[in-house]
Design a protein around this motif. Sequence first.
Motif, PDB file in Angstrom:
ATOM      1  N   THR A 114       0.822  -1.199   0.000  1.00  0.00           N
ATOM      2  CA  THR A 114       0.000   0.000   0.000  1.00  0.00           C
ATOM      3  C   THR A 114       0.859   1.253   0.000  1.00  0.00           C
ATOM      4  O   THR A 114       1.972   1.246   0.540  1.00  0.00           O
ATOM      5  CB  THR A 114      -0.967   0.053   1.203  1.00  0.00           C
ATOM      6  OG1 THR A 114      -1.807   1.205   1.045  1.00  0.00           O
ATOM      7  CG2 THR A 114      -0.234   0.150   2.527  1.00  0.00           C
ATOM      8  N   GLY A 115       0.322   2.303  -0.615  1.00  0.00           N
ATOM      9  CA  GLY A 115       0.994   3.594  -0.603  1.00  0.00           C
ATOM     10  C   GLY A 115       0.024   4.694  -0.206  1.00  0.00           C
ATOM     11  O   GLY A 115       0.273   5.870  -0.464  1.00  0.00           O
ATOM     12  N   TYR A 116      -1.096   4.328   0.396  1.00  0.00           N
ATOM     13  CA  TYR A 116      -2.083   5.335   0.779  1.00  0.00           C
ATOM     14  C   TYR A 116      -2.986   4.806   1.883  1.00  0.00           C
ATOM     15  O   TYR A 116      -3.481   3.681   1.793  1.00  0.00           O
ATOM     16  CB  TYR A 116      -2.932   5.724  -0.445  1.00  0.00           C
ATOM     17  CG  TYR A 116      -4.154   6.554  -0.105  1.00  0.00           C
ATOM     18  CD1 TYR A 116      -4.067   7.941   0.014  1.00  0.00           C
ATOM     19  CD2 TYR A 116      -5.393   5.953   0.104  1.00  0.00           C
ATOM     20  CE1 TYR A 116      -5.188   8.706   0.347  1.00  0.00           C
ATOM     21  CE2 TYR A 116      -6.518   6.703   0.430  1.00  0.00           C
ATOM     22  CZ  TYR A 116      -6.402   8.076   0.547  1.00  0.00           C
ATOM     23  OH  TYR A 116      -7.509   8.822   0.873  1.00  0.00           O
ATOM     24  N   SER A 117      -3.192   5.628   2.901  1.00  0.00           N
ATOM     25  CA  SER A 117      -4.106   5.269   3.987  1.00  0.00           C
ATOM     26  C   SER A 117      -5.374   6.110   3.860  1.00  0.00           C
ATOM     27  O   SER A 117      -5.301   7.308   3.573  1.00  0.00           O
ATOM     28  CB  SER A 117      -3.404   5.531   5.326  1.00  0.00           C
ATOM     29  OG  SER A 117      -4.333   5.943   6.299  1.00  0.00           O
ATOM     30  N   PHE A 118      -6.517   5.471   4.074  1.00  0.00           N
ATOM     31  CA  PHE A 118      -7.797   6.169   3.934  1.00  0.00           C
ATOM     32  C   PHE A 118      -8.104   7.106   5.112  1.00  0.00           C
ATOM     33  O   PHE A 118      -9.168   7.688   5.160  1.00  0.00           O
ATOM     34  CB  PHE A 118      -8.943   5.161   3.783  1.00  0.00           C
ATOM     35  CG  PHE A 118      -9.068   4.627   2.384  1.00  0.00           C
ATOM     36  CD1 PHE A 118      -9.846   5.287   1.448  1.00  0.00           C
ATOM     37  CD2 PHE A 118      -8.400   3.477   2.000  1.00  0.00           C
ATOM     38  CE1 PHE A 118      -9.962   4.801   0.149  1.00  0.00           C
ATOM     39  CE2 PHE A 118      -8.504   2.988   0.700  1.00  0.00           C
ATOM     40  CZ  PHE A 118      -9.290   3.645  -0.226  1.00  0.00           C
ATOM     41  N   GLY A 119      -7.201   7.209   6.056  1.00  0.00           N
ATOM     42  CA  GLY A 119      -7.435   8.110   7.183  1.00  0.00           C
ATOM     43  C   GLY A 119      -7.207   7.394   8.498  1.00  0.00           C
ATOM     44  O   GLY A 119      -6.759   6.242   8.527  1.00  0.00           O
ATOM     45  N   LEU A 120      -7.499   8.088   9.583  1.00  0.00           N
ATOM     46  CA  LEU A 120      -7.240   7.545  10.909  1.00  0.00           C
ATOM     47  C   LEU A 120      -8.544   7.394  11.690  1.00  0.00           C
ATOM     48  O   LEU A 120      -9.493   8.145  11.474  1.00  0.00           O
ATOM     49  CB  LEU A 120      -6.304   8.490  11.680  1.00  0.00           C
ATOM     50  CG  LEU A 120      -4.984   8.836  10.961  1.00  0.00           C
ATOM     51  CD1 LEU A 120      -4.268   9.976  11.664  1.00  0.00           C
ATOM     52  CD2 LEU A 120      -4.082   7.614  10.869  1.00  0.00           C
ATOM     53  N   ASN A 121      -8.558   6.414  12.575  1.00  0.00           N
ATOM     54  CA  ASN A 121      -9.680   6.201  13.515  1.00  0.00           C
ATOM     55  C   ASN A 121     -10.987   5.838  12.797  1.00  0.00           C
ATOM     56  O   ASN A 121     -10.973   5.489  11.627  1.00  0.00           O
ATOM     57  CB  ASN A 121      -9.907   7.438  14.384  1.00  0.00           C
ATOM     58  CG  ASN A 121      -8.632   7.923  15.031  1.00  0.00           C
ATOM     59  OD1 ASN A 121      -7.799   7.119  15.411  1.00  0.00           O
ATOM     60  ND2 ASN A 121      -8.471   9.229  15.141  1.00  0.00           N
ATOM     61  N   GLY A 122     -12.100   5.931  13.544  1.00  0.00           N
ATOM     62  CA  GLY A 122     -13.417   5.696  12.948  1.00  0.00           C
ATOM     63  C   GLY A 122     -14.191   4.526  13.535  1.00  0.00           C
ATOM     64  O   GLY A 122     -15.348   4.327  13.211  1.00  0.00           O
ATOM     65  N   ASN A 123     -13.531   3.725  14.416  1.00  0.00           N
ATOM     66  CA  ASN A 123     -14.245   2.601  15.017  1.00  0.00           C
ATOM     67  C   ASN A 123     -14.798   2.966  16.379  1.00  0.00           C
ATOM     68  O   ASN A 123     -14.365   3.921  16.995  1.00  0.00           O
ATOM     69  CB  ASN A 123     -13.307   1.411  15.243  1.00  0.00           C
ATOM     70  CG  ASN A 123     -12.753   0.912  13.949  1.00  0.00           C
ATOM     71  OD1 ASN A 123     -13.409   1.004  12.928  1.00  0.00           O
ATOM     72  ND2 ASN A 123     -11.536   0.397  13.985  1.00  0.00           N
ATOM     73  N   ALA A 124     -15.719   2.160  16.851  1.00  0.00           N
ATOM     74  CA  ALA A 124     -16.195   2.335  18.217  1.00  0.00           C
ATOM     75  C   ALA A 124     -16.587   0.981  18.784  1.00  0.00           C
ATOM     76  O   ALA A 124     -16.954   0.063  18.045  1.00  0.00           O
ATOM     77  CB  ALA A 124     -17.379   3.282  18.250  1.00  0.00           C
ATOM     78  N   ILE A 125     -16.474   0.869  20.102  1.00  0.00           N
ATOM     79  CA  ILE A 125     -16.891  -0.350  20.790  1.00  0.00           C
ATOM     80  C   ILE A 125     -18.216  -0.068  21.491  1.00  0.00           C
ATOM     81  O   ILE A 125     -18.368   0.955  22.162  1.00  0.00           O
ATOM     82  CB  ILE A 125     -15.835  -0.798  21.818  1.00  0.00           C
ATOM     83  CG1 ILE A 125     -14.561  -1.252  21.083  1.00  0.00           C
ATOM     84  CG2 ILE A 125     -16.375  -1.943  22.697  1.00  0.00           C
ATOM     85  CD1 ILE A 125     -13.429  -1.673  21.988  1.00  0.00           C
TER      86      ILE A 125
END
Lengths: 382, 195
Positions: free
Chosen positions: A79-90
């Motif tokens: 991979t050479g790109y991340s779609f962003g950070l965080n976004g989950n929840a419990i």
Amino acid sequence: MKNVNIGFIPLTDSAPLIIAKEEGFFEKQGLNVSLQKEVSWSNVRDKLIFGEVDAAHMLAPMLMATTLGIGGLKKHLVTGYSFGLNGNAIGVSNALFDEMKQYDTNVLLNPKGSAQVLKKIIQARSTNQEEPLRFAVVFPFSMHHYLLRHWLKSAGVEADREVQIVVVPPSSVVKALEEKLIDGYCVGEPWSTHAVKCEKGVTLITGYEIWNNAPEKVLGVTKQWADENKTTHQKLILALYQASEWIDQVGHKEQLIKYLAQPEYVGAPEASLRNSIDGEIYHPDAQFCRKVPNFSVPFKYLANFPWQSHAQWILRQMKSAQQIKGDIDIQKTAATIYLTDLYREALVTEGVTLPTANSKEEGVHAQPWFMEGVELGEDCFI
Amino acid sequence: MAVANNPIKVMLVDDDSARAALLSQALQDHGYEVVARVEPGPSLLSKVAKILPDMIVIDTDSPDRDILESMSLLNEHNPMPVVMFSDVEDESVIQEAIRSGVSGYIAKGVDQQRVKSIMNVAIARFREYQALKNELKQTKDELESKKLIDQAKHLLMSQKGVPEQEAYKAMRKMSMDRNIRMADVAENIISVLEW
């Protein structure tokens, strides 16, 4: 125009693909991209391996698992790109939440203490020889799985011994709660907001609060494709970077929500999408939304940079979850999957400042900080 | 395609009842036992645990593929999801997928002809899995016999005062004379001498 097929799962963080297509960022790079909506992560992975799609929106840990041949075909992915950070929840079922309230009426006001409250229930259940609590994650190789484990561990709960972990697809979490098949879950947006709005679950803590600014999804391609299509790959990364920048602008929010709500994309209600984009942790019982400003970070803090330290953390979790057996060179493996140089090369024309380092120290910055003149987010663990 | 005395137990997961009926019939025609036809959904988790099928046939376009595929990874159940792709026509691709331990793929419309080729693929997958399992069992058995033989040998040496070489020879003679396995001879010796 170069034709490129990209697979994605309908989640809020697939937004850069949708925006790059709808707002013409792909086209500007001479790419004719067709987006293929997929129903399961296994499908995404297999279609990528067989070349049915050229690139895919993937859970970051799937790249390590596939490269190492764990849980399926072995194929070197990069991979050479991340779609962003965080976004989950419990979150937990209403029944488990009621039980938790008996131990601590203010459990929602203290998300960081939520696992401690849960531990008391787990111990009581074990003493009474009741069935262990069952938690759902979206895939065995997912940040959801590792963040859930980390959260449990923060209260001294051994995930392997004291709870049961199962896989439930994001869109089925509400159904699984309805059928009382699970007691808790870690899921991405808009599905955790959706579960609360359907009055089937209660969000306890966000992924951001477990690991500040954690990695999540990346653009996965096979190494073979990356080697044979370097220019196209760079153009994809550039277009997605520009789309991420577009998404980050407040003025584009309503338009973004409209795109995502379309049935061919995420197809979730606009209100749920708005909550998740605004970082509002919905909770009907308390009649307020808890604000977590960095609930999902699509662009700032260099959110699209494929940090090798992220990959290293994931590999270590895979090892502690016994998914990786035997010894591997974690640093080397991370470096062969996360192509930091490719990201830099792709953005050369953008004139943005990027650090020369490929890794950063994780878990030591409690505040946003600067590396070589670039502002990065905090990165502490719970 | 002959299936041995114990028919393979198949659980069919499909929400399209017409197609499910067709597929179910086709499976039975080919000697499979369709033990359950269930609707997709997260309750699959408990159904699989209860039914314990040998194989699962499911539409690729079901998100529940992730549930099934992950069961063996997380819970040590061992069902075999047989999952099929819509557009892949190339048999070699399917074979490759199966050889590598991933599920197979099916096209949307289920006609008799395709069911047959799909099931061939599925059987290949099943056999491969069985072969692996048998190999593992054999290895385990070999280790187990070796342990038993060693134990019996040492008992003979310590309690009867025979040298190692002779203890082994005596056991082998007994095995050949009575036409029983070395491991059984060892077990007999252990049961007698360990009092």
